[in-house]
Design a protein around this motif. Structure first.
Motif, short mmCIF file in Angstrom:
data_model
loop_
_atom_site.label_atom_id
_atom_site.label_comp_id
_atom_site.label_asym_id
_atom_site.label_seq_id
_atom_site.Cartn_x
_atom_site.Cartn_y
_atom_site.Cartn_z
N ASP A 1 -7.70 -121.37 127.00
CA ASP A 1 -6.63 -120.41 126.70
C ASP A 1 -5.35 -121.18 126.41
O ASP A 1 -5.29 -122.41 126.49
CB ASP A 1 -6.45 -119.46 127.87
N CYS B 1 -5.72 -126.81 134.54
CA CYS B 1 -7.07 -126.30 134.79
C CYS B 1 -7.14 -125.93 136.26
O CYS B 1 -6.96 -126.80 137.14
CB CYS B 1 -8.12 -127.34 134.43
N ARG C 1 -15.94 -121.82 139.43
CA ARG C 1 -15.27 -120.81 138.61
C ARG C 1 -13.92 -121.38 138.20
O ARG C 1 -13.13 -121.78 139.07
CB ARG C 1 -15.09 -119.52 139.42
N TRP C 2 -13.65 -121.45 136.91
CA TRP C 2 -12.40 -122.07 136.48
C TRP C 2 -11.81 -121.37 135.28
O TRP C 2 -12.48 -120.63 134.57
CB TRP C 2 -12.63 -123.55 136.16
N SER C 3 -10.53 -121.64 135.07
CA SER C 3 -9.80 -121.12 133.92
C SER C 3 -8.93 -122.26 133.39
O SER C 3 -8.29 -122.98 134.15
CB SER C 3 -8.91 -119.93 134.31
N SER C 4 -8.92 -122.41 132.07
CA SER C 4 -8.21 -123.52 131.45
C SER C 4 -7.03 -123.03 130.63
O SER C 4 -7.18 -122.20 129.74
CB SER C 4 -9.15 -124.32 130.54
N ARG D 1 -6.21 -114.34 129.72
CA ARG D 1 -6.84 -115.56 130.21
C ARG D 1 -8.25 -115.23 130.69
O ARG D 1 -8.53 -114.10 131.09
CB ARG D 1 -6.00 -116.18 131.32
N HIS D 2 -9.12 -116.22 130.66
CA HIS D 2 -10.53 -115.98 130.92
C HIS D 2 -11.04 -116.91 132.01
O HIS D 2 -10.54 -118.02 132.21
CB HIS D 2 -11.35 -116.18 129.64
N ASP D 3 -12.08 -116.44 132.70
CA ASP D 3 -12.76 -117.24 133.70
C ASP D 3 -14.11 -117.71 133.15
O ASP D 3 -14.73 -117.05 132.31
CB ASP D 3 -13.01 -116.42 134.97
N HIS D 4 -14.54 -118.86 133.66
CA HIS D 4 -15.83 -119.43 133.28
C HIS D 4 -16.52 -119.87 134.57
O HIS D 4 -15.87 -120.30 135.53
CB HIS D 4 -15.64 -120.61 132.34
N SER E 1 -8.23 -117.11 136.52
CA SER E 1 -7.51 -116.59 135.35
C SER E 1 -6.35 -115.70 135.77
O SER E 1 -5.26 -115.76 135.19
CB SER E 1 -8.46 -115.80 134.45
#
Length: 464
Positions: free
Chosen positions: A354, A314, A328-331, A365-368, A292
């Motif tokens: 996001d 992504c 760990r990813w951010s879109s 922005r966020h991490d997952h 993110s």
């Protein structure tokens, strides 16, 4: 006596009227035939222009149109080689299944006999009895018997491209001057259609080559991961898309992967894709920060120094954990990753994405995160792989997951090739796939262990 003299005159006038009526009817039929021919020629050219069909399809359309124009049982088109001396490609039509079977093993014509005559004398050739022509060389075993032939050359940009042939009118009559006029007209339209088809294919090849040059080659060594990617350009000629992917090992022993899609299908989109990708590579290698944060920095950088279009992306990291890995990813407005755990059905990792890059740099922005067991496969892809004008995105995603589950056991390179070959989309957009597969060797404290993970351990790790 006057009445007797008038009788032959009336009979003569009546005969002249009948002949005139017959001639007028013939002229009317020829005019109707010319009108039908004009419609067919227009239809042929419109088909080429609107459908952007491949050259092989265009050649077949030309032959079938020629057969329809003159009511011929058989037709063919012979494309000459570069020297213009021999037939390099022969496109026959009208053969029955039995006739095709009888010709199995027979060499295709290369330009001998009457076909060679037309090559050496590029002008219309009309023959009522093929066997009686001095240049006739007969037919190979299994060839259907032919008596009549009408052939004309096809000229493109001042050079003979090939010859168009028809044989055997369905009514049994020989070809006449009217038929010759129609086929000559068709050959003129065919030259334009073939030239457009060749330009279309060349443009498509150039666009594909440019796109492949812009998309990076994956590293040869990615241990303990396996990585594979596939790219396919859109069907439209000159369509240079903004799809891209990248993968790299970063200093903290993680694997970073990115897939993105710049809005647009032109050189500007391709240039923006290259700029964005290069900036991201530098940020990934230099900053050991969550996805993110990297995407936020990339968004600010792109906003400050470029006028690049909106981009979805992504960004993911596969990080070592004690009993496997963690994704760990951010879109940035992109489609979710597709996960295949060993012996399990493919499923998506859906999260609320996001905003895409280039929309609003002030938005957070966020991490997952999600655990990855050994021998798991994560698939990242662009929307061109699933979009179809006849069904929803959700249906396309479901079909892709089914295809992925079916081919999950394949080696990774074969796996991504199967996905792109069997894609559920309509092919109107570029397609890009990037797949990562974790090894069957588990990690402890970030170091590789020498013991392989058993199936029970793997299941336990996944459940945990």
């Amino acid at each position: 006596m006057t009445e007797k003299a008038e009788e032959p005159q009336q009979s003569q006038i009546h005969g002249m009227s009948l002949r005139l009526g017959t001639e007028l009817e013939q002229i009317a039929e020829q005019l109707r035939s010319l009108a039908r021919a004009q419609d067919q020629l227009h239809g042929l050219y419109e088909a080429v222009l609107t459908r952007e069909v491949e050259l092989s399809v265009v050649l077949g359309l030309i032959v079938s149109t020629a057969m329809d124009l003159v009511g011929a049982r058989y037709g063919a088109l012979g494309v000459l080689d570069e020297e213009g001396n021999n037939i390099a490609l022969f496109v026959p039509m009208g053969l029955s299944e039995q006739e095709k079977a009888d010709l199995i093993g027979t060499e295709l014509p290369r330009g001998r006999g009457l076909l060679g005559h037309l090559i050496n004398h590029p002008e219309p050739l009309r023959v009522d009895d093929i066997s009686a022509h001095p240049d006739s060389a007969g037919f190979p075993p299994g060839h259907p018997p032919l008596r009549t032939l009408l052939g004309v050359p096809i000229n493109i940009r001042g050079k003979i491209y090939g010859d168009l042939y028809v044989s055997e009118r369905l009514d049994g009559r020989p070809f006449d001057a009217h038929d010759e006029t129609l086929i000559i007209a068709l050959a003129g339209a065919a030259g334009l259609a073939i030239d457009d088809a060749r330009l279309y294919e060349q443009t498509r090849r150039d666009a594909e080559r440019l796109q492949r040059l812009l998309v990076p080659q994956l590293p040869e060594h990615m241990e303990p991961f396996d990585a594979a990617a596939a790219y396919r350009p859109a069907a439209a000629p000159g369509h240079v898309g903004g799809d891209w992917y990248d993968v790299m090992l970063v200093p903290d022993r993680s694997c970073a992967a990115i897939i993105g899609d710049v809005v647009g299908h032109d050189l500007q989109a391709a240039a923006a894709m290259t700029q964005t990708r290069n900036m991201l590579r530098a940020l990934l290698y230099d900053q050991r920060t969550p996805p993110s944060a990297v995407l936020s920095q990339l968004d600010r950088t792109v906003h400050a120094i470029t006028d690049n279009p909106v981009t979805t992306a992504c960004l993911a990291r596969v990080e070592p954990e004690a009993h496997g890995w963690r994704l760990r990813w951010s879109s940035a407005g992109h489609l979710p990753p597709l996960l295949l755990a060993h012996h399990k059905k493919a499923r998506y990792l859906p999260v609320d994405p996001d905003l895409p890059l280039g929309v609003d740099i002030a938005q957070p922005r966020h991490d997952h995160t999600h655990p990855l067991p050994p021998r798991a496969t994560v698939v990242f892809f662009t929307d061109g792989l699933i979009e179809h004008h006849e069904h929803s995105i959700e249906e396309g995603m479901e079909r892709l997951a089914t295809i992925a589950t079916t081919h999950a056991a394949l080696p990774l390179r074969d796996f991504v090739q199967a996905l792109i070959d069997q894609h559920p989309s309509d092919g109107h957009d570029d397609m890009a796939i990037l797949a990562l597969r974790t090894s069957h060797i588990r990690r402890a404290g970030g170091e590789r262990e020498g013991r392989q993970v058993t199936h029970d351990e793997e299941a336990s790790t996944w459940a945990g």
